[in-house]
Structure formats: C-alpha cells, structure tokens
Scaffold this motif. Structure first.
Motif, PDB file in Angstrom:
ATOM      1  N   PRO A  74     -16.429  -1.148  -5.863  1.00 58.53           N
ATOM      2  CA  PRO A  74     -17.860  -2.244  -4.957  1.00 58.53           C
ATOM      3  C   PRO A  74     -17.704  -3.866  -4.771  1.00 58.53           C
ATOM      4  O   PRO A  74     -17.806  -3.891  -3.834  1.00 58.53           O
ATOM      5  CB  PRO A  74     -18.638  -1.478  -5.916  1.00 58.53           C
ATOM      6  N   GLU A  75     -16.459  -4.117  -5.341  1.00 56.99           N
ATOM      7  CA  GLU A  75     -16.682  -5.303  -5.863  1.00 56.99           C
ATOM      8  C   GLU A  75     -15.419  -5.970  -4.965  1.00 56.99           C
ATOM      9  O   GLU A  75     -14.033  -5.475  -5.145  1.00 56.99           O
ATOM     10  CB  GLU A  75     -17.268  -5.940  -6.854  1.00 56.99           C
ATOM     11  N   GLU A  76     -15.711  -7.591  -4.487  1.00 61.25           N
ATOM     12  CA  GLU A  76     -14.472  -8.172  -4.087  1.00 61.25           C
ATOM     13  C   GLU A  76     -13.024  -7.979  -4.809  1.00 61.25           C
ATOM     14  O   GLU A  76     -13.541  -8.554  -6.450  1.00 61.25           O
ATOM     15  CB  GLU A  76     -14.520  -9.712  -3.865  1.00 61.25           C
ATOM     16  N   ALA A  77     -11.756  -7.859  -4.719  1.00 60.76           N
ATOM     17  CA  ALA A  77     -10.960  -7.379  -6.109  1.00 60.76           C
ATOM     18  C   ALA A  77      -9.613  -7.893  -5.520  1.00 60.76           C
ATOM     19  O   ALA A  77      -9.225  -8.126  -4.756  1.00 60.76           O
ATOM     20  CB  ALA A  77     -10.709  -5.829  -5.953  1.00 60.76           C
ATOM     21  N   SER A  78      -9.436  -8.799  -6.380  1.00 59.30           N
ATOM     22  CA  SER A  78      -7.441  -8.872  -6.157  1.00 59.30           C
ATOM     23  C   SER A  78      -5.994  -7.443  -6.060  1.00 59.30           C
ATOM     24  O   SER A  78      -6.439  -7.121  -7.027  1.00 59.30           O
ATOM     25  CB  SER A  78      -7.097 -10.055  -7.390  1.00 59.30           C
ATOM     26  N   VAL A  79      -5.625  -7.345  -5.094  1.00 60.40           N
ATOM     27  CA  VAL A  79      -5.135  -6.736  -4.800  1.00 60.40           C
ATOM     28  C   VAL A  79      -3.334  -6.979  -4.653  1.00 60.40           C
ATOM     29  O   VAL A  79      -2.955  -8.144  -4.114  1.00 60.40           O
ATOM     30  CB  VAL A  79      -5.460  -5.753  -3.742  1.00 60.40           C
ATOM     31  N   PRO A  80      -2.238  -6.481  -4.932  1.00 61.89           N
ATOM     32  CA  PRO A  80      -0.947  -6.498  -4.951  1.00 61.89           C
ATOM     33  C   PRO A  80      -0.261  -6.020  -3.496  1.00 61.89           C
ATOM     34  O   PRO A  80      -0.490  -5.416  -2.903  1.00 61.89           O
ATOM     35  CB  PRO A  80       0.003  -5.484  -6.129  1.00 61.89           C
ATOM     36  N   THR A  81       0.212  -6.962  -2.669  1.00 60.72           N
ATOM     37  CA  THR A  81       0.297  -7.028  -1.446  1.00 60.72           C
ATOM     38  C   THR A  81       1.844  -7.428  -0.923  1.00 60.72           C
ATOM     39  O   THR A  81       2.133  -9.271  -1.782  1.00 60.72           O
ATOM     40  CB  THR A  81      -0.501  -8.079  -0.684  1.00 60.72           C
ATOM     41  N   TYR A  82       2.191  -6.941  -0.383  1.00 59.93           N
ATOM     42  CA  TYR A  82       3.589  -7.663   0.649  1.00 59.93           C
ATOM     43  C   TYR A  82       3.654  -6.914   1.778  1.00 59.93           C
ATOM     44  O   TYR A  82       3.767  -5.986   2.287  1.00 59.93           O
ATOM     45  CB  TYR A  82       4.802  -7.181   0.026  1.00 59.93           C
ATOM     46  N   HIS A  83       2.950  -7.698   3.069  1.00 60.15           N
ATOM     47  CA  HIS A  83       2.808  -7.511   4.522  1.00 60.15           C
ATOM     48  C   HIS A  83       3.099  -8.595   4.723  1.00 60.15           C
ATOM     49  O   HIS A  83       2.489  -9.089   4.880  1.00 60.15           O
ATOM     50  CB  HIS A  83       2.127  -6.210   5.179  1.00 60.15           C
ATOM     51  N   HIS A  84       3.383  -7.851   6.596  1.00 56.73           N
ATOM     52  CA  HIS A  84       3.409  -8.799   7.911  1.00 56.73           C
ATOM     53  C   HIS A  84       2.866  -8.025   8.716  1.00 56.73           C
ATOM     54  O   HIS A  84       2.326  -9.076   9.811  1.00 56.73           O
ATOM     55  CB  HIS A  84       4.875  -9.698   7.899  1.00 56.73           C
ATOM     56  N   GLN A  85       2.952  -6.968   9.225  1.00 59.02           N
ATOM     57  CA  GLN A  85       2.553  -6.216   9.969  1.00 59.02           C
ATOM     58  C   GLN A  85       0.386  -5.882   9.531  1.00 59.02           C
ATOM     59  O   GLN A  85       0.414  -5.913   7.774  1.00 59.02           O
ATOM     60  CB  GLN A  85       2.456  -5.108  10.282  1.00 59.02           C
ATOM     61  N   ALA A  86      -0.052  -5.511  10.113  1.00 56.32           N
ATOM     62  CA  ALA A  86      -1.530  -5.630  10.052  1.00 56.32           C
ATOM     63  C   ALA A  86      -2.260  -4.756  11.504  1.00 56.32           C
ATOM     64  O   ALA A  86      -1.721  -4.051  12.578  1.00 56.32           O
ATOM     65  CB  ALA A  86      -2.080  -6.554   9.852  1.00 56.32           C
ATOM     66  N   VAL A  87      -3.837  -3.945  11.120  1.00 57.89           N
ATOM     67  CA  VAL A  87      -4.397  -3.174  12.417  1.00 57.89           C
ATOM     68  C   VAL A  87      -4.051  -4.672  12.661  1.00 57.89           C
ATOM     69  O   VAL A  87      -5.058  -5.114  12.549  1.00 57.89           O
ATOM     70  CB  VAL A  87      -5.238  -2.307  11.127  1.00 57.89           C
ATOM     71  N   GLU A  88      -4.395  -3.839  14.606  1.00 53.48           N
ATOM     72  CA  GLU A  88      -4.952  -4.415  15.394  1.00 53.48           C
ATOM     73  C   GLU A  88      -6.340  -3.973  16.114  1.00 53.48           C
ATOM     74  O   GLU A  88      -7.559  -4.297  16.177  1.00 53.48           O
ATOM     75  CB  GLU A  88      -3.706  -5.071  16.688  1.00 53.48           C
ATOM     76  N   ARG A  89      -5.977  -3.069  17.046  1.00 53.80           N
ATOM     77  CA  ARG A  89      -6.917  -2.337  16.978  1.00 53.80           C
ATOM     78  C   ARG A  89      -7.268  -0.644  16.794  1.00 53.80           C
ATOM     79  O   ARG A  89      -6.203  -0.189  16.070  1.00 53.80           O
ATOM     80  CB  ARG A  89      -6.447  -1.911  18.323  1.00 53.80           C
ATOM     81  N   LEU A  90      -8.333  -0.548  15.828  1.00 54.00           N
ATOM     82  CA  LEU A  90      -8.793   0.164  14.858  1.00 54.00           C
ATOM     83  C   LEU A  90      -8.433   1.999  15.803  1.00 54.00           C
ATOM     84  O   LEU A  90      -8.364   2.054  17.379  1.00 54.00           O
ATOM     85  CB  LEU A  90     -10.012   0.820  13.987  1.00 54.00           C
ATOM     86  N   GLY A  91      -7.678   2.890  14.868  1.00 58.22           N
ATOM     87  CA  GLY A  91      -7.348   3.952  16.214  1.00 58.22           C
ATOM     88  C   GLY A  91      -8.366   4.891  15.648  1.00 58.22           C
ATOM     89  O   GLY A  91      -9.898   4.628  14.751  1.00 58.22           O
ATOM     90  N   GLU A  92      -8.889   6.268  17.065  1.00 57.20           N
ATOM     91  CA  GLU A  92      -9.934   7.393  17.046  1.00 57.20           C
ATOM     92  C   GLU A  92     -10.718   7.177  15.713  1.00 57.20           C
ATOM     93  O   GLU A  92      -9.941   8.347  14.983  1.00 57.20           O
ATOM     94  CB  GLU A  92      -9.789   8.207  18.357  1.00 57.20           C
ATOM     95  N   GLY A  93     -11.878   6.606  15.573  1.00 55.41           N
ATOM     96  CA  GLY A  93     -12.689   7.427  14.325  1.00 55.41           C
ATOM     97  C   GLY A  93     -12.986   6.732  13.536  1.00 55.41           C
ATOM     98  O   GLY A  93     -12.929   7.088  12.412  1.00 55.41           O
ATOM     99  N   LEU A  94     -11.422   5.908  13.045  1.00 50.06           N
ATOM    100  CA  LEU A  94     -11.036   5.436  11.993  1.00 50.06           C
ATOM    101  C   LEU A  94     -12.295   3.824  12.110  1.00 50.06           C
ATOM    102  O   LEU A  94     -12.590   3.307  12.979  1.00 50.06           O
ATOM    103  CB  LEU A  94     -10.184   4.236  11.397  1.00 50.06           C
ATOM    104  N   VAL A  95     -12.554   3.763  10.577  1.00 51.34           N
ATOM    105  CA  VAL A  95     -13.500   2.434  10.783  1.00 51.34           C
ATOM    106  C   VAL A  95     -12.928   1.445   9.553  1.00 51.34           C
ATOM    107  O   VAL A  95     -12.308   1.830   8.690  1.00 51.34           O
ATOM    108  CB  VAL A  95     -15.149   2.877  10.310  1.00 51.34           C
TER     109      VAL A  95
END
Length: 141
Positions: A74-95
């Motif tokens: 429920p709160e802001e959290a620090s997450v372990p990450t390593y990526h260079h791509q990301a969502v641009e336009r959401l797929g059908e039904g996704l939020v």
C-alpha cells in the motif's frame, strides 16, 4: 536480437494462464510481454532505470490507490530493478497500478482477469516479498 522462440513460448503461457483464469505474475520482461500479449506497446529504451550496466539497482515505486498492487503493497516502496524497456501504451484491459518517480509505468494489472499482476522490477531479488506472497495466496485459493 529478438528471442522469437522464447517470445512465442512465453506469450503462449500468458494466453493459457489468462484463458484458464489462474493467478499470473509477470516479472520484468514478463510484465512487458503481458502488455504486448494484450496489444500494448513498449518504449524500446529508457534511461535512469539501470544504475550500472549488468548490475541491479533500486528505485521507488508508488502504488495507485485501490489497485491490486496497492492491496499487496500500500505504500511507496524501494524495488530491485534493472531494465531499459518500459510500457508505452497499455494493452487492452490493463491498467497501471504503480509508477516510478519519472512517471514510468512500473506495475500493471488486469482488473477483469482475476489475480493478474505485472511488475517491472524483480520482487524475488529483494527483501520485500509481499508481491511473491500475494501470488502464493492467490494461487492457494
């Protein structure tokens, strides 16, 4: 280069899980493929989400209130990450259900699909196991 055989296999797994209505957690590339499977698109390269090439870093994500993800974290959290791509336009039904400070979509969910969550980071790599526990609870019925 694209991993076409891997893409085909993983897209088939996503389709099968969605069709069967079983809980689904897409992690990093899995979130990206979930988005693509539902007709979404990706930003091919973003800066600032991999601190050092080949090394996991971390940044904070902020949940969207009322989302499946916010029900788990429920709160802001620090997450372990390593990526260079990301969502641009959401797929059908996704939020979108969580964002990085720069506005990058960091989690997605399919409200009409049962327990379907995708996260851009690696919850299995950190100390905060709430996302993994959420999947286990959902799978246990």
């Amino acid at each position: 280069p694209p991993a076409r055989a891997r893409d085909a296999w993983e897209l088939a797994l996503i389709d099968a899980a969605l069709a069967a209505g079983i809980p689904l957690l897409g992690i990093c590339r899995g979130m990206q493929l979930l988005n693509v499977a539902l007709g979404g698109t990706l930003v091919q390269h973003i800066d600032g989400h991999a601190e050092v090439v080949g090394v996991f870093g971390s940044h904070t994500v902020k949940p969207v209130p009322g989302s499946l993800y916010a029900g788990v974290v429920p709160e802001e959290a620090s997450v372990p990450t390593y990526h260079h791509q990301a969502v641009e336009r959401l797929g059908e039904g996704l939020v979108a259900s969580a964002y990085a400070g720069d506005g990058t979509v960091e989690a997605v969910e399919l409200p009409s699909g049962g327990w379907v969550l995708g996260v851009q980071w690696h919850p299995e790599m950190g100390e905060d196991l709430r996302v993994m526990r959420g999947l286990v609870r959902a799978a246990g019925g």
